[in-house]
Design a protein around this motif. Structure first.
Motif, short mmCIF file in Angstrom:
data_model
loop_
_atom_site.label_atom_id
_atom_site.label_comp_id
_atom_site.label_asym_id
_atom_site.label_seq_id
_atom_site.Cartn_x
_atom_site.Cartn_y
_atom_site.Cartn_z
N PRO A 144 37.72 -1.24 101.51
CA PRO A 144 38.12 -2.63 101.27
C PRO A 144 38.37 -3.41 102.57
O PRO A 144 38.96 -2.90 103.51
N SER A 145 37.89 -4.65 102.57
CA SER A 145 38.11 -5.50 103.75
C SER A 145 39.34 -6.39 103.56
O SER A 145 39.85 -6.94 104.53
N THR A 146 39.81 -6.52 102.31
CA THR A 146 41.02 -7.30 102.05
C THR A 146 41.89 -6.57 101.03
O THR A 146 41.40 -5.77 100.23
N THR A 147 43.16 -6.91 101.03
CA THR A 147 44.09 -6.35 100.06
C THR A 147 43.73 -6.80 98.66
O THR A 147 43.76 -6.01 97.71
N ASP A 148 43.37 -8.08 98.51
CA ASP A 148 42.98 -8.59 97.19
C ASP A 148 41.80 -7.83 96.61
O ASP A 148 41.77 -7.55 95.41
N GLN A 149 40.83 -7.53 97.44
CA GLN A 149 39.66 -6.78 96.98
C GLN A 149 40.09 -5.43 96.41
O GLN A 149 39.65 -5.02 95.34
N LEU A 150 40.97 -4.74 97.11
CA LEU A 150 41.44 -3.44 96.65
C LEU A 150 42.29 -3.58 95.39
O LEU A 150 42.10 -2.84 94.42
N VAL A 151 43.22 -4.52 95.38
CA VAL A 151 44.08 -4.72 94.20
C VAL A 151 43.23 -5.01 92.97
O VAL A 151 43.48 -4.45 91.89
N ASN A 152 42.22 -5.86 93.10
CA ASN A 152 41.35 -6.18 91.97
C ASN A 152 40.57 -4.97 91.48
O ASN A 152 40.41 -4.76 90.27
N ALA A 153 40.09 -4.14 92.40
CA ALA A 153 39.34 -2.93 92.01
C ALA A 153 40.26 -1.92 91.32
O ALA A 153 39.86 -1.29 90.33
N ILE A 154 41.48 -1.77 91.82
CA ILE A 154 42.44 -0.86 91.18
C ILE A 154 42.79 -1.37 89.79
O ILE A 154 42.84 -0.60 88.82
N GLU A 155 43.02 -2.65 89.66
CA GLU A 155 43.36 -3.22 88.36
C GLU A 155 42.21 -3.05 87.36
O GLU A 155 42.43 -2.73 86.19
N ALA A 156 40.98 -3.24 87.82
CA ALA A 156 39.81 -3.04 86.95
C ALA A 156 39.73 -1.58 86.50
O ALA A 156 39.46 -1.30 85.32
N ALA A 157 39.99 -0.64 87.41
CA ALA A 157 39.98 0.78 87.05
C ALA A 157 41.09 1.07 86.03
O ALA A 157 40.90 1.83 85.08
N TYR A 158 42.24 0.46 86.24
CA TYR A 158 43.36 0.62 85.30
C TYR A 158 42.97 0.13 83.90
O TYR A 158 43.23 0.82 82.91
N GLN A 159 42.35 -1.02 83.82
CA GLN A 159 41.96 -1.59 82.52
C GLN A 159 40.89 -0.74 81.83
O GLN A 159 40.89 -0.60 80.60
N ARG A 160 40.00 -0.11 82.60
CA ARG A 160 38.92 0.70 82.05
C ARG A 160 39.45 1.96 81.35
O ARG A 160 38.76 2.57 80.56
N ARG A 161 40.69 2.34 81.63
CA ARG A 161 41.29 3.51 80.96
C ARG A 161 41.24 3.36 79.45
O ARG A 161 41.12 4.34 78.73
N THR A 162 41.37 2.15 78.97
CA THR A 162 41.33 1.92 77.52
C THR A 162 40.02 1.26 77.08
O THR A 162 39.50 1.60 76.03
N THR A 163 39.49 0.35 77.87
CA THR A 163 38.29 -0.37 77.44
C THR A 163 37.01 0.44 77.57
O THR A 163 36.03 0.15 76.89
N HIS A 164 37.00 1.47 78.44
CA HIS A 164 35.77 2.21 78.70
C HIS A 164 35.91 3.72 78.53
O HIS A 164 35.04 4.48 78.93
N ARG A 165 36.98 4.17 77.94
CA ARG A 165 37.23 5.61 77.85
C ARG A 165 36.16 6.35 77.06
O ARG A 165 35.97 7.55 77.24
N LYS A 166 35.42 5.68 76.18
CA LYS A 166 34.38 6.36 75.42
C LYS A 166 33.23 6.84 76.32
O LYS A 166 32.42 7.66 75.90
#
Length: 181
Positions: A144-166
């Motif tokens: 990551p080149s910025t903190t926001d970039q990393l925070v957004n990627a972590i949050e997307a991974a967090y959301q995928r726990r339920t939206t993409h678990r299949k």
């Protein structure tokens, strides 16, 4: 808007310790982008003294994975060849009636060689393999080149726990030995 700091288990090959420590110092300690969980110089002081691999994995699940919600796989030159990385990814992807898997995000370390395409096999199984596949569970990103970039990627991974678990692919077999890098 305040940043939600997710607890992230850090999985990596110990040959990359210096880069991983710098990553944790920069993005956890200085930027408050996440809360690091795992074994290493910049993380918990808890040491698991045992040669029994089942016991070690059980303790890692209890002490570190148990309260984390996203697993960050730090990709170095030989990360793909390490059995503990495979085991940590396998534990992270466990799901059941009362178990939600961790989100899975791989991050290429600065030393990751340009053009290198060696990811851990279990990570590969959870990435989009071809156009026929609708979607996938895991994601990877450049350092990551910025903190926001990393925070957004972590949050997307967090959301995928339920939206993409299949789309989780997590065979029971696990790597028995480290591979030659």
């Amino acid at each position: 808007m305040a940043i939600v700091r997710r607890k992230c288990f850090i999985s990596y090959h110990h040959a990359d310790q210096d880069e991983v420590s710098q990553f944790v110092r920069s993005f956890d300690h200085e930027q408050d982008a996440f809360i690091a969980r795992g074994l290493g110089q910049e993380m918990s002081e808890d040491i698991i003294n045992s040669t029994n691999t089942d016991y070690v994995m059980s303790r890692i699940r209890q002490l570190y994975l148990g309260d984390s919600t996203v697993t960050l796989v730090m990709l170095g030159k030989c990360t793909w060849a390490r059995r503990y990385v495979d085991w940590e990814i396998q534990s992270s992807l466990r799901q059941g009636e009362s178990t939600t898997p961790n989100g899975l995000l791989a991050i290429k370390l600065p030393s990751y060689e340009q053009g290198q395409k060696d990811f851990p096999d279990r990570l590969n199984k959870n990435l989009k393999q071809n156009d026929a596949q609708e979607d996938c569970y895991a994601r990877w990103m450049a350092y990551p080149s910025t903190t926001d970039q990393l925070v957004n990627a972590i949050e997307a991974a967090y959301q995928r726990r339920t939206t993409h678990r299949k789309w989780i692919v997590n065979p029971r077999d696990r790597m028995g030995y480290n591979r030659q890098c």
